[in-house]
Design an enzyme around this catalytic site. Structure first.
Site, short mmCIF file in Angstrom:
data_model
loop_
_atom_site.label_atom_id
_atom_site.label_comp_id
_atom_site.label_asym_id
_atom_site.label_seq_id
_atom_site.Cartn_x
_atom_site.Cartn_y
_atom_site.Cartn_z
N GLU A 1 -5.02 10.67 0.43
CA GLU A 1 -4.71 10.25 1.78
C GLU A 1 -4.98 11.38 2.77
O GLU A 1 -5.48 12.44 2.41
CB GLU A 1 -3.26 9.75 1.88
CG GLU A 1 -3.13 8.22 1.92
CD GLU A 1 -3.80 7.60 3.14
OE1 GLU A 1 -3.95 8.31 4.16
OE2 GLU A 1 -4.19 6.43 3.07
N GLU B 1 0.85 -1.19 0.00
CA GLU B 1 0.00 0.00 0.00
C GLU B 1 0.89 1.25 0.00
O GLU B 1 1.05 1.92 1.02
CB GLU B 1 -0.92 0.01 1.22
CG GLU B 1 -1.87 -1.19 1.31
CD GLU B 1 -2.71 -1.18 2.57
OE1 GLU B 1 -2.75 -0.13 3.25
OE2 GLU B 1 -3.33 -2.21 2.88
N GLU C 1 -0.68 -7.58 8.42
CA GLU C 1 -0.34 -6.28 7.84
C GLU C 1 0.75 -5.62 8.70
O GLU C 1 0.51 -5.25 9.85
CB GLU C 1 -1.57 -5.37 7.77
CG GLU C 1 -1.27 -4.00 7.16
CD GLU C 1 -2.44 -3.04 7.27
OE1 GLU C 1 -2.75 -2.37 6.27
OE2 GLU C 1 -3.03 -2.95 8.37
#
Length: 447
Positions: A192, A135, A336
């Site tokens: 973001e 990501e 993650e």
């Protein structure tokens, strides 16, 4: 992910003819994760396909001494790709290469070769693939009339904002379309939290392809941004007072039966193998931080208050620890890791986290209990009682942890390990001896 193909040499020759390819860009990656390329005319295609294309390795950071500089580029034909953009003299194709010594051995200082070696160890342990879903985040800055980046952000948007607040939307949309033309399966693209900050997520791939995809992604982002008069940077913390850019790594380990992290009968539907892998990640977290956060600026991001992880802990839901387990199960079960930033060399970072997890499996390392409350609101005493430690707060401290960890030395191999430690210590010394504007503002008139 970018689609991988089992291209033959004849397939490549046909595509070159059909698409009017005139130049070849032979890509590889140096110690610091910088993309390098040797561009040659299409007349060199047969030489490349026969693994006879030589280059001087002595000028590449972390590679070879000048007395042993001759190296060969062996193309990985599955990475063959024709760029969507072209010149008036024809199209440009790229292929990612592995670096080989003149005696035909894979060169140990090539980060891609090193990841292939660690993946070989994984397969010997009975696993078939290590899947990575990255990501990556980046900032878009305006450029001046000389084409140089300024510190002026392209917008004042925030998380998931739409136009007109998100002035980078058209640029981001073209990045996505370009990636899709190149075979990427883009899953999400959005603004973001910070002004000028963007994230584009693409589908997971096996570890080697994922690292290749990250490098290709960075190249595309920077190339398209320039078309819009913008400069894309993957620097973790380009401005004070706003969130920094990370590159969370979602990871899962597969064998012949499927995702080894999933167990429908396990606690949280997580397997014992996943817990051991998690235990290895937590044990070596401080040590692999230098590789996953490899520049001085990385540690300006890893501070409380800006959503970046600071504490070594895990949770099944909470986003404040270092590692979380997203809610998806079945073949989508994954861990993650939230500390990694996009300046990391993806081949080295993935090798280190894989080796850490394999160490957890080999030695059956049980993780500490999960932390399901906001760690940022816990005081030091509460964190100590919960056995929560901090990540290193400077590159210098991270390098000390890396130097003390034999498992991470194994993950990098002796050549890369020694080159990395030496280069990064020099980098930190250079930073440490500079006098900053903050120091002059604070002390010049006061003392």
């Amino acid at each position: 992910m970018a689609t991988k193909h089992d291209y033959s040499k004849d397939d490549i020759r046909s595509m070159v003819k059909d698409e009017d390819v005139k130049f070849l860009r032979l890509m590889f990656t140096d110690l610091f994760g910088t993309i390098k390329n040797v561009e040659v005319p299409i007349t060199q295609l047969d030489k490349l396909l026969d693994n006879k294309l030589m280059f001087d390795g002595s000028s590449i950071e972390g590679f070879v001494r000048i007395e042993e500089s001759d190296m060969y580029l062996y193309p990985d034909l599955s990475t063959w790709m024709i760029f969507p953009w072209s010149t008036d003299r024809g199209k440009i194709a790229r292929v990612i290469c592995q670096v080989y010594r003149p005696n035909g051995e894979p060169y140990a200082a090539d980060p891609r070769n090193n990841l292939i070696r660690v993946l070989g160890d994984m397969k010997k342990a009975g696993f078939t693939s290590f899947n990575i879903g990255p990501e990556p985040e980046f900032f878009l800055f305006k450029m001046n009339e000389n084409g140089e980046p300024t510190l002026h952000l392209n917008d004042k948007g925030s998380y998931f904002d739409m136009a007109p607040m998100d002035l980078g939307e058209n640029c981001r949309r073209e990045i996505v379309l370009t990636l899709e033309e190149m075979g990427f399966d883009v899953e999400a693209a959005h603004h973001e939290v910070a002004p000028g900050q963007h994230e584009i997520d693409f589908k997971y791939a096996d570890a080697l392809a994922a690292a290749d995809n990250i490098q290709t992604f960075k190249l595309v982002v920077k190339t398209v941004a320039r078309k819009y008069g913008l400069y894309a940077t993957f620097m973790p913390k380009p401005l004070s007072g706003i969130n920094g850019s990370g590159m969370h790594l979602n990871m899962s380990l597969f064998d012949d039966k499927g995702n080894t992290f999933y167990d429908k009968n396990g606690e949280l539907e997580i397997s014992q193998e996943a817990y051991y892998f998690l235990g290895g990640l937590l044990k070596h977290a401080r040590s692999f931080t230098a590789v996953c956060n490899p520049i001085v600026n990385s540690y300006k991001r890893l501070v409380p208050g800006y959503e970046a992880p600071v504490y070594v802990a895990w949770s099944g839901s909470n986003r404040s620890p270092l590692i979380r387990i997203p809610s998806a199960r079945g073949n989508s079960t994954r861990l993650e890791l939230r500390s990694v930033d996009p300046t990391a060399n993806p081949y080295l970072a993935i090798a280190c986290v894989l080796e850490a997890g394999l160490d957890g499996l080999r030695n059956k390392i049980e993780p500490e209990h999960s932390i399901d409350r906001n760690i940022y609101r816990m005081d030091a005493e509460e964190r100590q009682k919960s056995h929560i430690t901090n990540l290193p707060d400077t590159l210098h401290n991270a390098l000390k942890d890396l130097s003390a960890d034999e498992t991470m030395k194994k993950a990098l191999g002796e050549h890369l390990y020694n080159s990395f430690i030496e280069a990064k210590n020099l980098e930190y010394d250079s930073y440490r001896t500079q006098v900053s504007g903050w120091e002059r503002d604070q002390y010049l008139e006061k003392y």
